[in-house]
Design a protein around this motif. Structure first.
Motif, PDB file in Angstrom:
ATOM      1  N   LYS A 220       0.845  -1.204   0.000  1.00 24.15           N
ATOM      2  CA  LYS A 220       0.000   0.000   0.000  1.00 24.15           C
ATOM      3  C   LYS A 220       0.879   1.252   0.000  1.00 24.15           C
ATOM      4  O   LYS A 220       1.682   1.455   0.903  1.00 24.15           O
ATOM      5  CB  LYS A 220      -0.920  -0.019   1.231  1.00 24.15           C
ATOM      6  N   PHE A 221       0.687   2.077  -1.048  1.00 21.25           N
ATOM      7  CA  PHE A 221       1.424   3.330  -1.188  1.00 21.25           C
ATOM      8  C   PHE A 221       0.422   4.464  -1.383  1.00 21.25           C
ATOM      9  O   PHE A 221      -0.603   4.293  -2.037  1.00 21.25           O
ATOM     10  CB  PHE A 221       2.334   3.286  -2.421  1.00 21.25           C
ATOM     11  N   VAL A 222       0.737   5.628  -0.818  1.00 24.22           N
ATOM     12  CA  VAL A 222      -0.049   6.828  -1.069  1.00 24.22           C
ATOM     13  C   VAL A 222       0.907   7.956  -1.430  1.00 24.22           C
ATOM     14  O   VAL A 222       2.038   8.002  -0.943  1.00 24.22           O
ATOM     15  CB  VAL A 222      -0.928   7.247   0.143  1.00 24.22           C
ATOM     16  N   ALA A 223       0.439   8.828  -2.289  1.00 30.04           N
ATOM     17  CA  ALA A 223       1.258   9.980  -2.675  1.00 30.04           C
ATOM     18  C   ALA A 223       0.358  11.202  -2.787  1.00 30.04           C
ATOM     19  O   ALA A 223      -0.772  11.120  -3.262  1.00 30.04           O
ATOM     20  CB  ALA A 223       1.954   9.707  -4.007  1.00 30.04           C
ATOM     21  N   TYR A 224       0.892  12.325  -2.330  1.00 28.94           N
ATOM     22  CA  TYR A 224       0.150  13.584  -2.344  1.00 28.94           C
ATOM     23  C   TYR A 224       1.090  14.717  -2.738  1.00 28.94           C
ATOM     24  O   TYR A 224       2.300  14.646  -2.501  1.00 28.94           O
ATOM     25  CB  TYR A 224      -0.424  13.915  -0.958  1.00 28.94           C
ATOM     26  N   GLN A 225       0.513  15.765  -3.304  1.00 34.56           N
ATOM     27  CA  GLN A 225       1.280  16.993  -3.429  1.00 34.56           C
ATOM     28  C   GLN A 225       1.406  17.524  -2.019  1.00 34.56           C
ATOM     29  O   GLN A 225       0.424  17.599  -1.286  1.00 34.56           O
ATOM     30  CB  GLN A 225       0.585  17.973  -4.363  1.00 34.56           C
ATOM     31  N   ASN A 226       2.612  17.840  -1.616  1.00 36.76           N
ATOM     32  CA  ASN A 226       2.785  18.139  -0.193  1.00 36.76           C
ATOM     33  C   ASN A 226       2.819  19.627   0.129  1.00 36.76           C
ATOM     34  O   ASN A 226       3.478  20.061   1.044  1.00 36.76           O
ATOM     35  CB  ASN A 226       4.017  17.430   0.374  1.00 36.76           C
ATOM     36  N   ALA A 227       2.019  20.402  -0.586  1.00 35.17           N
ATOM     37  CA  ALA A 227       1.805  21.797  -0.225  1.00 35.17           C
ATOM     38  C   ALA A 227       0.452  21.870   0.480  1.00 35.17           C
ATOM     39  O   ALA A 227      -0.565  21.462  -0.069  1.00 35.17           O
ATOM     40  CB  ALA A 227       1.820  22.678  -1.456  1.00 35.17           C
ATOM     41  N   CYS A 228       0.461  22.365   1.709  1.00 35.07           N
ATOM     42  CA  CYS A 228      -0.767  22.459   2.498  1.00 35.07           C
ATOM     43  C   CYS A 228      -1.826  23.249   1.730  1.00 35.07           C
ATOM     44  O   CYS A 228      -1.532  24.258   1.092  1.00 35.07           O
ATOM     45  CB  CYS A 228      -0.465  23.137   3.825  1.00 35.07           C
ATOM     46  N   THR A 229      -3.053  22.794   1.812  1.00 34.39           N
ATOM     47  CA  THR A 229      -4.152  23.448   1.099  1.00 34.39           C
ATOM     48  C   THR A 229      -4.626  24.718   1.801  1.00 34.39           C
ATOM     49  O   THR A 229      -5.528  25.382   1.315  1.00 34.39           O
ATOM     50  CB  THR A 229      -5.336  22.483   0.912  1.00 34.39           C
ATOM     51  N   HIS A 230      -4.007  25.061   2.921  1.00 33.84           N
ATOM     52  CA  HIS A 230      -4.353  26.306   3.607  1.00 33.84           C
ATOM     53  C   HIS A 230      -3.530  27.463   3.043  1.00 33.84           C
ATOM     54  O   HIS A 230      -4.083  28.368   2.427  1.00 33.84           O
ATOM     55  CB  HIS A 230      -4.132  26.153   5.116  1.00 33.84           C
ATOM     56  N   LEU A 231      -2.207  27.417   3.212  1.00 34.62           N
ATOM     57  CA  LEU A 231      -1.345  28.492   2.719  1.00 34.62           C
ATOM     58  C   LEU A 231      -0.125  27.962   1.969  1.00 34.62           C
ATOM     59  O   LEU A 231       0.878  28.656   1.868  1.00 34.62           O
ATOM     60  CB  LEU A 231      -0.881  29.390   3.868  1.00 34.62           C
ATOM     61  N   ARG A 232      -0.191  26.745   1.483  1.00 31.64           N
ATOM     62  CA  ARG A 232       0.840  26.128   0.655  1.00 31.64           C
ATOM     63  C   ARG A 232       2.173  25.906   1.372  1.00 31.64           C
ATOM     64  O   ARG A 232       3.220  25.836   0.742  1.00 31.64           O
ATOM     65  CB  ARG A 232       1.050  26.916  -0.637  1.00 31.64           C
ATOM     66  N   CYS A 233       2.145  25.797   2.678  1.00 30.84           N
ATOM     67  CA  CYS A 233       3.351  25.435   3.411  1.00 30.84           C
ATOM     68  C   CYS A 233       3.658  23.952   3.150  1.00 30.84           C
ATOM     69  O   CYS A 233       2.745  23.183   2.847  1.00 30.84           O
ATOM     70  CB  CYS A 233       3.152  25.636   4.917  1.00 30.84           C
ATOM     71  N   PRO A 234       4.915  23.529   3.288  1.00 34.39           N
ATOM     72  CA  PRO A 234       5.226  22.118   3.047  1.00 34.39           C
ATOM     73  C   PRO A 234       4.631  21.221   4.138  1.00 34.39           C
ATOM     74  O   PRO A 234       4.568  21.599   5.303  1.00 34.39           O
ATOM     75  CB  PRO A 234       6.749  22.064   3.072  1.00 34.39           C
ATOM     76  N   VAL A 235       4.170  20.052   3.714  1.00 33.05           N
ATOM     77  CA  VAL A 235       3.600  19.070   4.639  1.00 33.05           C
ATOM     78  C   VAL A 235       4.645  17.979   4.847  1.00 33.05           C
ATOM     79  O   VAL A 235       5.266  17.513   3.892  1.00 33.05           O
ATOM     80  CB  VAL A 235       2.296  18.474   4.060  1.00 33.05           C
ATOM     81  N   PHE A 236       4.826  17.575   6.104  1.00 33.74           N
ATOM     82  CA  PHE A 236       5.848  16.588   6.448  1.00 33.74           C
ATOM     83  C   PHE A 236       5.216  15.316   6.999  1.00 33.74           C
ATOM     84  O   PHE A 236       4.177  15.360   7.662  1.00 33.74           O
ATOM     85  CB  PHE A 236       6.816  17.168   7.487  1.00 33.74           C
ATOM     86  N   TRP A 237       5.859  14.178   6.758  1.00 31.94           N
ATOM     87  CA  TRP A 237       5.439  12.882   7.277  1.00 31.94           C
ATOM     88  C   TRP A 237       6.154  12.655   8.591  1.00 31.94           C
ATOM     89  O   TRP A 237       7.383  12.650   8.655  1.00 31.94           O
ATOM     90  CB  TRP A 237       5.777  11.793   6.265  1.00 31.94           C
ATOM     91  N   LYS A 238       5.383  12.497   9.675  1.00 31.88           N
ATOM     92  CA  LYS A 238       5.926  12.164  10.991  1.00 31.88           C
ATOM     93  C   LYS A 238       5.707  10.677  11.207  1.00 31.88           C
ATOM     94  O   LYS A 238       4.615  10.241  11.601  1.00 31.88           O
ATOM     95  CB  LYS A 238       5.234  12.974  12.095  1.00 31.88           C
ATOM     96  N   LYS A 239       6.719   9.880  10.942  1.00 34.17           N
ATOM     97  CA  LYS A 239       6.618   8.424  10.994  1.00 34.17           C
ATOM     98  C   LYS A 239       6.228   7.937  12.387  1.00 34.17           C
ATOM     99  O   LYS A 239       5.375   7.055  12.536  1.00 34.17           O
ATOM    100  CB  LYS A 239       7.949   7.809  10.570  1.00 34.17           C
ATOM    101  N   ASP A 240       6.822   8.534  13.432  1.00 35.82           N
ATOM    102  CA  ASP A 240       6.548   8.089  14.810  1.00 35.82           C
ATOM    103  C   ASP A 240       5.089   8.293  15.203  1.00 35.82           C
ATOM    104  O   ASP A 240       4.507   7.470  15.902  1.00 35.82           O
ATOM    105  CB  ASP A 240       7.454   8.831  15.797  1.00 35.82           C
ATOM    106  N   GLU A 241       4.493   9.396  14.749  1.00 32.14           N
ATOM    107  CA  GLU A 241       3.091   9.667  15.069  1.00 32.14           C
ATOM    108  C   GLU A 241       2.141   9.129  14.001  1.00 32.14           C
ATOM    109  O   GLU A 241       0.933   9.082  14.219  1.00 32.14           O
ATOM    110  CB  GLU A 241       2.856  11.178  15.225  1.00 32.14           C
ATOM    111  N   GLY A 242       2.668   8.778  12.842  1.00 24.69           N
ATOM    112  CA  GLY A 242       1.833   8.302  11.747  1.00 24.69           C
ATOM    113  C   GLY A 242       0.921   9.391  11.205  1.00 24.69           C
ATOM    114  O   GLY A 242      -0.212   9.127  10.817  1.00 24.69           O
ATOM    115  N   GLU A 243       1.440  10.627  11.167  1.00 26.90           N
ATOM    116  CA  GLU A 243       0.637  11.763  10.748  1.00 26.90           C
ATOM    117  C   GLU A 243       1.364  12.604   9.711  1.00 26.90           C
ATOM    118  O   GLU A 243       2.593  12.678   9.705  1.00 26.90           O
ATOM    119  CB  GLU A 243       0.317  12.676  11.946  1.00 26.90           C
ATOM    120  N   MET A 244       0.571  13.241   8.880  1.00 23.12           N
ATOM    121  CA  MET A 244       1.104  14.240   7.962  1.00 23.12           C
ATOM    122  C   MET A 244       0.804  15.602   8.577  1.00 23.12           C
ATOM    123  O   MET A 244      -0.355  15.932   8.835  1.00 23.12           O
ATOM    124  CB  MET A 244       0.446  14.114   6.585  1.00 23.12           C
ATOM    125  N   ILE A 245       1.843  16.410   8.803  1.00 19.18           N
ATOM    126  CA  ILE A 245       1.698  17.649   9.558  1.00 19.18           C
ATOM    127  C   ILE A 245       2.186  18.839   8.742  1.00 19.18           C
ATOM    128  O   ILE A 245       3.219  18.777   8.081  1.00 19.18           O
ATOM    129  CB  ILE A 245       2.498  17.568  10.878  1.00 19.18           C
TER     130      ILE A 245
END
Length: 174
Positions: free
Chosen positions: A103-128
């Protein structure tokens, strides 16, 4: 004195001698409105091709074709890890996350709020998004916290010959 320079070139009682000239076009209110309506019609007709192109793009009638782009080899991307890449253009930042063995997922990683970069936090399992503490669901790209209201644009991926490829961008319905 009978000097030629002292003669009046027109009748003294006609003070409007210079208003009406021979072969001069007259434009009254009705003529002006006809000209205005004609100009508006020309502008409207000339903009139709651009409007048709915009409508075609917005309604999704012309799905864009993207060339297949290699993101990573399977053996170089362990489960739970992510890799940054550029897709569909060289300046479009994106992120690929391997959620499980297949299972793979891919996204454009510019936040849809103000286009800041989105990061993968592996330990929390979250995209922040660190700008305003926005969080996105890693499985769907939907916002789950913070100011973002729209999901991250999803990139279609395909596993082929031991590698992961980006093959398209998901179109969202309004």
């Amino acid at each position: 004195m009978n000097n030629k320079n002292n003669k009046i070139p027109f009748n003294e009682d006609n003070y409007t001698h210079n208003i009406n000239r021979n072969n001069e076009r007259k434009l009254d209110r009705r003529g002006f409105m006809k000209m205005l309506a004609g100009a508006a019609g020309v502008f409207a007709v000339s903009s139709l091709p651009w409007g048709a192109l915009a409508a075609k793009e917005l309604t999704g009638l012309s799905d864009k074709k993207y060339p297949k782009h290699k993101i990573a080899d399977l053996q170089s991307l362990p489960v739970g890890d992510a890799v940054d890449f550029a897709f569909p253009g060289e300046h479009d930042s994106a992120i690929l996350i391997r959620l499980s063995e297949n299972k793979f997922v891919a996204y454009q990683n510019a936040c849809t709020h103000l286009r800041c970069p989105v990061f993968w936090k592996k330990d929390e399992g979250e995209m922040i998004c660190p700008c305003h503490h926005g969080k996105f669901d890693v499985k769907t790209g939907e916002p789950i916290a913070g100011p973002p209201r729209r999901p991250l644009p999803e990139i279609h991926v395909k596993v082929e010959n031991g590698a992961v490829y980006a093959v398209g961008v998901k179109r969202y319905e309004a």
